[in-house]
Design an enzyme around this catalytic site. Sequence first.
Site, PDB file in Angstrom:
ATOM      1  N   CYS A 440      24.838 -11.501 -28.031  1.00 25.61           N
ATOM      2  CA  CYS A 440      24.630 -11.467 -26.629  1.00 25.61           C
ATOM      3  C   CYS A 440      23.201 -11.883 -26.534  1.00 25.61           C
ATOM      4  O   CYS A 440      23.152 -12.400 -25.547  1.00 25.61           O
ATOM      5  CB  CYS A 440      24.512 -10.029 -26.010  1.00 25.61           C
ATOM      6  SG  CYS A 440      23.389  -8.453 -26.879  1.00 25.61           S
ATOM      7  N   HIS A 484      23.631  -4.289 -24.485  1.00 25.47           N
ATOM      8  CA  HIS A 484      23.594  -5.609 -24.989  1.00 25.47           C
ATOM      9  C   HIS A 484      22.642  -6.228 -23.678  1.00 25.47           C
ATOM     10  O   HIS A 484      21.281  -5.499 -24.087  1.00 25.47           O
ATOM     11  CB  HIS A 484      25.114  -5.226 -23.757  1.00 25.47           C
ATOM     12  CG  HIS A 484      25.483  -7.249 -23.393  1.00 25.47           C
ATOM     13  ND1 HIS A 484      26.099  -7.097 -24.304  1.00 25.47           N
ATOM     14  CD2 HIS A 484      25.880  -7.272 -22.100  1.00 25.47           C
ATOM     15  CE1 HIS A 484      26.823  -8.492 -23.519  1.00 25.47           C
ATOM     16  NE2 HIS A 484      26.775  -8.519 -22.354  1.00 25.47           N
ATOM     17  N   ASP A 500      26.417 -13.411 -17.704  1.00 23.57           N
ATOM     18  CA  ASP A 500      25.965 -13.252 -18.488  1.00 23.57           C
ATOM     19  C   ASP A 500      27.567 -13.819 -19.481  1.00 23.57           C
ATOM     20  O   ASP A 500      28.353 -14.056 -19.149  1.00 23.57           O
ATOM     21  CB  ASP A 500      27.364 -11.289 -18.562  1.00 23.57           C
ATOM     22  CG  ASP A 500      27.034 -10.989 -20.186  1.00 23.57           C
ATOM     23  OD1 ASP A 500      27.518 -11.577 -21.401  1.00 23.57           O
ATOM     24  OD2 ASP A 500      27.828 -10.010 -20.106  1.00 23.57           O
TER      25      ASP A 500
END
Length: 696
Positions: A440, A484, A500
């Site tokens: 991520c 994250h 995202d």
Amino acid sequence: MKTNKAALKNTSLTDSFNDNFNENIGRNTLFWLLLTNVLVLSPLYQDATLWSIGICAICFVWRVGIYLGKVAAPPKLLVTSLAIGAAATLALVSKEIGMLNALVNLLLLGYALKYIEMRQIRDVKVVVLVGYFLIAFALLERQSILDTLHLLFVCIINACVLISVYQHSSRKVNLSFGFKLFLQSLPLALLLFVVFPRLPPLWLAPSMKNATTGLSDEVSLGDISKLTRSPSLSFRVGFDNEVNNTSKLQLIPNEQLYWRTLVMESYDGQTWRQSNLRKNEQRSAYGNRQQRSESQVVDKAVPLNYQVITEPTYQKWLFGLDQAFSQTDQVKELDDYRLFSLRNIDQRFSYRVTSYPNSQLEAKLPPLTKRINLTLPTKTNPKTQALAQQFAKDYPNPVNRINAMMRYFTEQPYFYTLSPPPIGGDQVDDFLFENKAGFCSHYASALVFMARSSGIPARMVAGYQGGEYNPKAGYYSIYQYMAHAWTEVWFEGQGWVRFDPTAMIAPERILDGFDAMFTGQDSYLQDSPFTSLRLKEIPWLNDIRLQLASLDFYWSVWVLGFDGERQQQVLSELLGDVNTSKMIILMIISFSLIALVIAYYAGVFNLSPKQDPIIKRYNLICTKLAKKGYPRETMPPQAFASFIEQALIDKPQVIADFNKLTEHFIALQYQQLSDKQAQQHQILFKRYFRKVKMGL
């Protein structure tokens, strides 16, 4: 040799009111000391240095040898030398382990060394007292329900040491009396817990650790992926059950659970960091700076009200959804929409939060903030900058441009992995054009870099995404492996908007959670063979895991989170309108109840002394015989046994049992016995008492 019973009782009574400081330690007390030594030291093993653990182990083994009669007590010179050496060692390492931790180690060593050199009752009392101090230190850091029950049991065992000094009974009797004392004190403790004014929470105590856990204020591209190896609990969240004034549990979709923790705005080509602007805001939070107000929220939606219970992180940042506000003491709201604690979270900490989902964040961007979020390191990642310039040319509108960048991740063969290949000096170029595989933080970093290169302010946000819902108690558990990173982009008229890229590459990671994308064996279970999360694969064991976790959650909410506000709510339910007069009356009643309970158990209300259970049982048999026409009157026990032998000649078994009963009664009442002999006679006396009672 027979001894006058009254004299023995007077002697026993005198001994019970006098501390025989110079008396030698009994074997029963030595046994309890061995057990207590292990139990008292075990909760603090993580805070002890190897040097301290080694000395404690030597002292324990030596004491076992003394108990078994294999070795003698060590000379005082040896004990003194060990004490001086240990203190000098701790002085040298105190800066590394922290001053409080050094003091705890010093107390541990003092406890162990005193334990090995004690010879008399006065030494036992010192060891017991220090043991309670160590238990209190352990409670400062370990406050879960299991840890609390464990430490309460250690308190009971520590009390058994003193009980064995004054009560020369069996170990079973000592332990039973210890539990009885605990049960007697429990109602008083509950009363004091509810009624008395709240002291500052234990989490305000100084930390015994220097290490930090969880997210760091500096994030390199591989840092967050390291947290996926950790099954440790980060925090838990319980949402209120009221939605639009109806009693309905809020089930928040997983894709909306973005737990904001840190905002990274400075990038040097290798590492993302908090900007100096944000660090200055954190420092100013300790003053009387005006906080963000809920009245300033633009485009208010229905607020989410919830309680967060965070585990110790030894850091100051907290967790909240979207634009979060908190009225909890020691919690501040910063301008980058984070929640910040004024003290390190040294212990489990509970705070209330109100969040406004999808509300506008910073509609007007200050020039300094805009400049910070457009800054990039010079002469780095030329390929990415060229790609961003092409996006700017093809999509003049900033919103369309960012959407095109998001689509770019799905149009190219990118992969989401926990073990990305290594990258070189131009990190983003290597990731976007060579490796095309990352975690991520790789995707978030690339999107921020491209957005800034094309002239759009952007920043990285680090936190946690998702949560494990516990239907048993209706709360979410967020673990370290759920860490994250995502991107926030600023648009004119819209403020900061969350994007995202992970949702483009691995949508199941966002929609269904981390476990939908990766197996535990390949991530957080790989290095943790004993974590309870392994039970998730077995339904009935997972059900037990959730039940136990629910108990710990309720413990955190109702006991550890029992602050002044919650106490006020409880008192309002008990008293109605809480005022000074009612509180004074309640305090007087509480004090009176406590005094009456203490007086009762101290024997103040006993008008006659309590009868010895042995004598009580013997008199019961004599009463039964009297009803059958064989009164004892003034006959001594042995003469009465001879009388019964002649009177019940037709019942030989009853006669034999009564003779045995009399024999053990005389031994217990008139002979000097060791603890072991007394215990054997008591067992046999009870056995023959039941036989005679049934025979009559």
